[in-house]
Design an enzyme around this catalytic site. Structure first.
Site, PDB file in Angstrom:
ATOM      1  N   GLY A 121      46.244  36.670  43.755  1.00  0.00           N
ATOM      2  CA  GLY A 121      46.749  38.146  43.763  1.00  0.00           C
ATOM      3  C   GLY A 121      47.861  38.281  44.474  1.00  0.00           C
ATOM      4  O   GLY A 121      48.195  39.227  45.087  1.00  0.00           O
TER       5      GLY A 121
ATOM      6  N   VAL B 171      40.131  34.579  39.161  1.00  0.00           N
ATOM      7  CA  VAL B 171      39.536  34.048  40.251  1.00  0.00           C
ATOM      8  C   VAL B 171      38.075  33.977  40.165  1.00  0.00           C
ATOM      9  O   VAL B 171      37.165  33.306  40.617  1.00  0.00           O
ATOM     10  CB  VAL B 171      39.895  34.453  41.688  1.00  0.00           C
ATOM     11  CG1 VAL B 171      41.355  33.980  41.860  1.00  0.00           C
ATOM     12  CG2 VAL B 171      39.503  35.742  41.685  1.00  0.00           C
TER      13      VAL B 171
ATOM     14  N   LYS C 274      33.108  43.126  50.354  1.00  0.00           N
ATOM     15  CA  LYS C 274      33.831  42.750  51.690  1.00  0.00           C
ATOM     16  C   LYS C 274      33.035  42.421  52.544  1.00  0.00           C
ATOM     17  O   LYS C 274      33.550  41.597  53.504  1.00  0.00           O
ATOM     18  CB  LYS C 274      34.954  43.754  51.762  1.00  0.00           C
ATOM     19  CG  LYS C 274      35.930  44.166  50.795  1.00  0.00           C
ATOM     20  CD  LYS C 274      36.958  43.021  50.495  1.00  0.00           C
ATOM     21  CE  LYS C 274      38.085  43.402  49.662  1.00  0.00           C
ATOM     22  NZ  LYS C 274      38.962  42.098  49.304  1.00  0.00           N
TER      23      LYS C 274
ATOM     24  N   TYR D 221      32.357  47.674  46.725  1.00  0.00           N
ATOM     25  CA  TYR D 221      33.462  47.127  47.263  1.00  0.00           C
ATOM     26  C   TYR D 221      33.078  46.908  48.614  1.00  0.00           C
ATOM     27  O   TYR D 221      33.408  45.752  49.430  1.00  0.00           O
ATOM     28  CB  TYR D 221      34.591  48.262  47.358  1.00  0.00           C
ATOM     29  CG  TYR D 221      35.852  47.612  48.038  1.00  0.00           C
ATOM     30  CD1 TYR D 221      36.639  46.896  47.187  1.00  0.00           C
ATOM     31  CD2 TYR D 221      36.297  48.352  49.144  1.00  0.00           C
ATOM     32  CE1 TYR D 221      37.876  46.416  47.717  1.00  0.00           C
ATOM     33  CE2 TYR D 221      37.400  47.887  49.771  1.00  0.00           C
ATOM     34  CZ  TYR D 221      38.452  46.837  49.015  1.00  0.00           C
ATOM     35  OH  TYR D 221      39.586  46.410  49.413  1.00  0.00           O
TER      36      TYR D 221
ATOM     37  N   SER E 294      38.106  43.801  54.246  1.00  0.00           N
ATOM     38  CA  SER E 294      38.503  45.179  54.469  1.00  0.00           C
ATOM     39  C   SER E 294      37.601  45.922  55.422  1.00  0.00           C
ATOM     40  O   SER E 294      36.416  45.572  55.604  1.00  0.00           O
ATOM     41  CB  SER E 294      37.883  45.861  53.114  1.00  0.00           C
ATOM     42  OG  SER E 294      38.063  47.397  53.138  1.00  0.00           O
TER      43      SER E 294
END
Ligand code: NAP
Length: 243
Positions: free
Chosen positions: A11, A63, A158, A154, A141
Site C-alpha cells: 500500500g 495482498v 486491527k 476495522y 490502528s
C-alpha cells in the site's frame, strides 16, 4: 541508517505507505512498492523514491491473494536479491454501524487488513529465517486498541493485527526477526479526508491530526538497528488519543 537494506512496503503508492517508502529511501534503503489497482499513482511514487538515489520498483499485488503475494515476493527476491524489512501497511475501511454492515464489507476489511499481513509475512518468512535477519512492521490502528463505533470490521481487523504481531514476534525472535506494530490515530490521508475532523479534534489531547511523516518516523526507527531489542511491541502515533 538503512543503507544496504531492502524494504517491501504494501500500500505504498500513497498516504502513510508512500511516506514510509520515502523516509526509508531517504535513509538509504532500496524500496519495493506493493500496490493494488493504481499503477499511475504507484509509478509517480516510485519515481519520487528513485530520485532519492536508491533502487525502487513497483509491483501490482492484491495482498488478499496468498498465491499472488508468494509470486510477488519471489519476483522481488529475483530483482533485489534480498528482503530485510517488510511493512504491512495496505488497508481499507468499509465503515457502518454493525447492524447495517454487509457481510461482504466485514470480509473485505478482514481479508485486506488482517489476512493481507498474514499472507505477506508468510511469503517473506522463510527468507528472513534463512538470513537470520528481518524487521516486520505491521500498521494497526488505535481503532484496534480501543474500538471505534461504526468500525466493527476495522477494529476487529486491527486488533487481529496486534495479536498476529505478538504471535509472529514470539515465533521468530529466536531467528533474529523482530515483529512490531504501529497504531496510528487520525492521520491526514485519503482514508480520513471525508471525516468530520472538527468532531475528532476535541478528543485528541494534542488537538491536531497526525501526518503520514509522523508514522514514517516511527516505522524508520522500527526498521533500523536502533530498535534491535524491541519485538512484539505496539507503538501508538496518535497525539495521545488512546492513552
Ligand atoms: P490510503 O491513503 O487509503 O492508502 C491505502 C493503500 O493501501 C493504497 O496504496 C492502496 O492501494 C493499498 N491497498 C488497499 N487494498 C489493497 C490490497 N488489497 N492489496 C494491496 N494494496 C492495497 O490509507 P492510509 O491512510 O495511508 O492508511 C495506511 C494504513 O494505515 C492502513 O492500514 C490504515 O488502516 C492504517 N491507518 C490509517 C489511519 C489514518 O488515519 N489514515 C489511522 C490508523 C491506521 P491503491 O492505491 O491501489 O488503492
Amino acid at each position: 541508517m538503512l543503507k544496504g537494506r531492502t524494504a517491501v512496503i504494501t500500500g505504498a503508492s500513497r498516504g502513510i505507505g508512500a511516506a514510509i517508502a520515502r523516509k526509508f529511501a531517504a535513509l538509504g534503503a532500496d524500496i519495493a512498492i506493493i500496490d493494488y489497482g493504481n499503477p499511475d499513482v504507484a509509478e509517480a511514487t516510485r519515481k519520487s523514491i528513485e530520485e532519492l538515489g536508491v533502487k525502487a520498483k513497483a509491483y501490482l499485488c492484491d495482498v488478499t491473494n496468498g498465491e499472488k503475494c508468494k509470486e510477488t515476493v519471489k519476483s522481488i527476491l529475483d530483482e533485489f536479491g534480498v528482503i530485510d524489512i517488510l511493512v504491512n501497511n495496505a488497508g481499507i475501511t468499509r465503515d457502518n454501524l454493525l447492524v447495517m454492515m454487509e457481510e461482504s464489507d466485514f470480509d473485505a476489511v478482514i481479508d485486506t487488513n488482517l489476512k493481507g499481513c498474514f499472507n505477506m509475512i508468510k511469503a517473506c518468512g522463510r527468507t528472513f529465517i534463512k538470513k537470520k535477519y528481518g524487521k516486520i512492521i505491521n500498521i494497526s490502528s488505535i481503532s484496534g486498541l480501543i474500538g471505534l463505533p461504526g468500525q466493527a470490521n476495522y477494529s476487529a481487523s486491527k486488533a487481529g493485527v496486534i495479536g498476529l504481531t505478538k504471535a509472529v514476534a514470539k515465533e521468530l525472535s529466536g531467528k533474529n526477526v523482530c515483529c512490531n506494530a504501529i497504531a496510528p490515530g487520525f492521520i491526514q490521508t485519503d482514508m480520513t479526508k471525508d471525516l468530520d475532523t472538527e468532531a475528532y479534534l476535541a478528543s485528541i489531547p494534542m488537538k491536531k491530526l497526525g501526518t503520514p511523516e509522523d508514522v514514517a518516523n516511527v516505522a524508520a526507527f522500527l526498521a533500523s538497528d536502533m530498535s534491535d531489542y524491541i519485538t512484539g511491541e505496539v507503538i501508538r502515533v496518535d497525539g495521545g488519543i488512546a492513552m
